[in-house]
Design a protein around this motif. Structure first.
Motif, PDB file in Angstrom:
ATOM      1  N   SER A   2       0.811  -1.205   0.000  1.00  0.00           N
ATOM      2  CA  SER A   2       0.000   0.000   0.000  1.00  0.00           C
ATOM      3  C   SER A   2       0.848   1.260   0.000  1.00  0.00           C
ATOM      4  CB  SER A   2      -0.929  -0.016   1.215  1.00  0.00           C
ATOM      5  OG  SER A   2      -0.158  -0.044   2.392  1.00  0.00           O
ATOM      6  N   GLU A   3       2.151   1.115  -0.036  1.00  0.00           N
ATOM      7  CA  GLU A   3       3.055   2.254  -0.071  1.00  0.00           C
ATOM      8  C   GLU A   3       4.170   1.969  -1.062  1.00  0.00           C
ATOM      9  OE1 GLU A   3       4.406   2.416   3.985  1.00  0.00           O
ATOM     10  OE2 GLU A   3       2.857   3.825   4.521  1.00  0.00           O
ATOM     11  N   THR A   4       4.963   2.975  -1.354  1.00  0.00           N
ATOM     12  CA  THR A   4       6.126   2.783  -2.202  1.00  0.00           C
ATOM     13  C   THR A   4       7.119   1.897  -1.449  1.00  0.00           C
ATOM     14  OG1 THR A   4       5.804   4.999  -3.087  1.00  0.00           O
ATOM     15  CG2 THR A   4       7.940   3.966  -3.480  1.00  0.00           C
ATOM     16  N   PRO A   5       7.536   0.792  -2.049  1.00  0.00           N
ATOM     17  CA  PRO A   5       8.451  -0.111  -1.336  1.00  0.00           C
ATOM     18  C   PRO A   5       9.885   0.419  -1.338  1.00  0.00           C
ATOM     19  CG  PRO A   5       8.026  -0.946  -3.532  1.00  0.00           C
ATOM     20  CD  PRO A   5       7.133   0.270  -3.350  1.00  0.00           C
ATOM     21  N   THR A   6      10.650   0.005  -0.338  1.00  0.00           N
ATOM     22  CA  THR A   6      12.071   0.289  -0.324  1.00  0.00           C
ATOM     23  C   THR A   6      12.756  -0.742  -1.220  1.00  0.00           C
ATOM     24  OG1 THR A   6      12.524  -1.178   1.523  1.00  0.00           O
ATOM     25  CG2 THR A   6      11.941   1.115   2.079  1.00  0.00           C
ATOM     26  N   VAL A   7      14.024  -0.533  -1.503  1.00  0.00           N
ATOM     27  CA  VAL A   7      14.771  -1.491  -2.314  1.00  0.00           C
ATOM     28  C   VAL A   7      14.774  -2.864  -1.641  1.00  0.00           C
ATOM     29  CG1 VAL A   7      17.047  -2.075  -3.245  1.00  0.00           C
ATOM     30  CG2 VAL A   7      16.176   0.248  -3.443  1.00  0.00           C
ATOM     31  N   ARG A   8      14.984  -2.891  -0.357  1.00  0.00           N
ATOM     32  CA  ARG A   8      14.991  -4.181   0.355  1.00  0.00           C
ATOM     33  C   ARG A   8      13.630  -4.883   0.232  1.00  0.00           C
ATOM     34  NH1 ARG A   8      19.719  -5.005   2.767  1.00  0.00           N
ATOM     35  NH2 ARG A   8      20.953  -3.219   3.377  1.00  0.00           N
ATOM     36  N   GLU A   9      12.549  -4.144   0.305  1.00  0.00           N
ATOM     37  CA  GLU A   9      11.217  -4.743   0.144  1.00  0.00           C
ATOM     38  C   GLU A   9      11.015  -5.249  -1.286  1.00  0.00           C
ATOM     39  OE1 GLU A   9       8.775  -2.119   3.475  1.00  0.00           O
ATOM     40  OE2 GLU A   9       9.035  -1.311   1.448  1.00  0.00           O
ATOM     41  N   ILE A  10      11.538  -4.527  -2.266  1.00  0.00           N
ATOM     42  CA  ILE A  10      11.446  -4.970  -3.654  1.00  0.00           C
ATOM     43  C   ILE A  10      12.205  -6.278  -3.826  1.00  0.00           C
ATOM     44  CG2 ILE A  10      12.132  -4.444  -6.032  1.00  0.00           C
ATOM     45  CD1 ILE A  10      11.635  -1.453  -5.318  1.00  0.00           C
ATOM     46  N   ASP A  46      19.103  10.868 -15.231  1.00  0.00           N
ATOM     47  CA  ASP A  46      18.829  11.769 -14.115  1.00  0.00           C
ATOM     48  C   ASP A  46      17.552  11.365 -13.384  1.00  0.00           C
ATOM     49  OD1 ASP A  46      19.353  14.326 -12.617  1.00  0.00           O
ATOM     50  OD2 ASP A  46      17.393  14.812 -13.480  1.00  0.00           O
ATOM     51  N   HIS A  47      16.491  11.108 -14.146  1.00  0.00           N
ATOM     52  CA  HIS A  47      15.213  10.733 -13.540  1.00  0.00           C
ATOM     53  C   HIS A  47      15.343   9.433 -12.748  1.00  0.00           C
ATOM     54  CE1 HIS A  47      10.972   9.897 -13.015  1.00  0.00           C
ATOM     55  NE2 HIS A  47      11.169   8.718 -13.587  1.00  0.00           N
ATOM     56  N   LEU A  48      15.908   8.405 -13.369  1.00  0.00           N
ATOM     57  CA  LEU A  48      16.022   7.115 -12.700  1.00  0.00           C
ATOM     58  C   LEU A  48      16.997   7.148 -11.534  1.00  0.00           C
ATOM     59  CD1 LEU A  48      15.854   4.761 -15.793  1.00  0.00           C
ATOM     60  CD2 LEU A  48      14.066   5.182 -14.092  1.00  0.00           C
ATOM     61  N   SER A  49      18.019   8.004 -11.618  1.00  0.00           N
ATOM     62  CA  SER A  49      18.936   8.154 -10.487  1.00  0.00           C
ATOM     63  C   SER A  49      18.209   8.690  -9.264  1.00  0.00           C
ATOM     64  CB  SER A  49      20.100   9.079 -10.855  1.00  0.00           C
ATOM     65  OG  SER A  49      20.916   8.492 -11.827  1.00  0.00           O
ATOM     66  N   ASN A  54      15.299   7.493  -4.019  1.00  0.00           N
ATOM     67  CA  ASN A  54      14.091   7.431  -3.191  1.00  0.00           C
ATOM     68  C   ASN A  54      13.789   6.004  -2.753  1.00  0.00           C
ATOM     69  OD1 ASN A  54      13.593  10.180  -3.249  1.00  0.00           O
ATOM     70  ND2 ASN A  54      12.301  10.051  -5.058  1.00  0.00           N
ATOM     71  N   PHE A  55      13.904   5.059  -3.678  1.00  0.00           N
ATOM     72  CA  PHE A  55      13.668   3.657  -3.311  1.00  0.00           C
ATOM     73  C   PHE A  55      14.707   3.180  -2.299  1.00  0.00           C
ATOM     74  CE2 PHE A  55      11.369   2.924  -7.502  1.00  0.00           C
ATOM     75  CZ  PHE A  55      10.153   2.707  -6.888  1.00  0.00           C
ATOM     76  N   ARG A  61       7.323   7.803   1.543  1.00  0.00           N
ATOM     77  CA  ARG A  61       6.419   6.669   1.363  1.00  0.00           C
ATOM     78  C   ARG A  61       5.132   7.201   0.730  1.00  0.00           C
ATOM     79  NH1 ARG A  61       8.947   1.822   2.190  1.00  0.00           N
ATOM     80  NH2 ARG A  61       7.121   0.910   3.139  1.00  0.00           N
ATOM     81  N   TYR A  62       4.986   6.918  -0.556  1.00  0.00           N
ATOM     82  CA  TYR A  62       3.804   7.376  -1.270  1.00  0.00           C
ATOM     83  C   TYR A  62       2.694   6.353  -1.154  1.00  0.00           C
ATOM     84  CZ  TYR A  62       7.032  10.670  -3.356  1.00  0.00           C
ATOM     85  OH  TYR A  62       7.955  11.654  -3.547  1.00  0.00           O
ATOM     86  N   ARG A  63       1.483   6.826  -1.072  1.00  0.00           N
ATOM     87  CA  ARG A  63       0.319   5.952  -1.037  1.00  0.00           C
ATOM     88  C   ARG A  63      -0.335   5.987  -2.410  1.00  0.00           C
ATOM     89  NH1 ARG A  63       0.008   3.479   2.896  1.00  0.00           N
ATOM     90  NH2 ARG A  63      -1.381   3.255   4.562  1.00  0.00           N
ATOM     91  N   PRO A  64      -0.825   4.841  -2.853  1.00  0.00           N
ATOM     92  CA  PRO A  64      -1.454   4.814  -4.174  1.00  0.00           C
ATOM     93  C   PRO A  64      -2.799   5.540  -4.174  1.00  0.00           C
ATOM     94  CG  PRO A  64      -1.694   2.701  -3.077  1.00  0.00           C
ATOM     95  CD  PRO A  64      -0.811   3.540  -2.203  1.00  0.00           C
ATOM     96  N   THR A  65      -3.198   5.958  -5.333  1.00  0.00           N
ATOM     97  CA  THR A  65      -4.517   6.558  -5.512  1.00  0.00           C
ATOM     98  C   THR A  65      -5.407   5.535  -6.215  1.00  0.00           C
ATOM     99  OG1 THR A  65      -4.006   7.427  -7.704  1.00  0.00           O
ATOM    100  CG2 THR A  65      -3.414   8.818  -5.807  1.00  0.00           C
ATOM    101  N   ASP A  66      -6.630   5.905  -6.490  1.00  0.00           N
ATOM    102  CA  ASP A  66      -7.535   4.990  -7.201  1.00  0.00           C
ATOM    103  C   ASP A  66      -7.541   5.267  -8.704  1.00  0.00           C
ATOM    104  OD1 ASP A  66      -8.899   7.376  -7.257  1.00  0.00           O
ATOM    105  OD2 ASP A  66     -10.815   6.515  -6.674  1.00  0.00           O
TER     106      ASP A  66
END
Length: 95
Positions: A2-10, A46-49, A54-55, A61-66
């Motif tokens: 339900s949130e943006t995962p960290t690298v370890r969670e990925i 640049d964008h992916l860096s 952030n990851f 921690r971003y929450r998803p929308t609908d």
């Protein structure tokens, strides 16, 4: 998730989807950029860096929308579902 995962969670989610442990080895931002710079344009690099930072740090921690549900009429795919559906691309044996 339900949130943006960290690298370890990925990494944990990928390991679960592939049915085997995946080891996370931290690298510096410079190591990551050097490894991919020949494959990306400067804007994408640049964008992916920044996204990678952030990851990795997990500070935001971003929450998803609908939005996905509103546009497609169905729930978004989970990260684990994505990994399972694309397991061969991530090194799993074809089943």
């Amino acid at each position: 998730m339900s949130e943006t995962p960290t690298v370890r969670e990925i990494v944990e989610t990928l390991g679960k989807a592939l049915g085997r442990p995946i080891r996370y080895v931290p690298i510096t931002d410079e190591q990551w950029a050097d490894a991919v710079k020949e494959h990306l344009n400067p804007h994408a690099l640049d964008h992916l860096s920044h996204l990678w930072q952030n990851f990795r740090k997990g500070e935001w921690r971003y929450r998803p929308t609908d939005t996905v549900r509103a546009v497609t009429g169905r729930d978004p795919q989970t990260l684990e579902e994505f990994f399972r559906q694309n397991a061969t691309s991530f090194g799993a044996a074809a089943q």
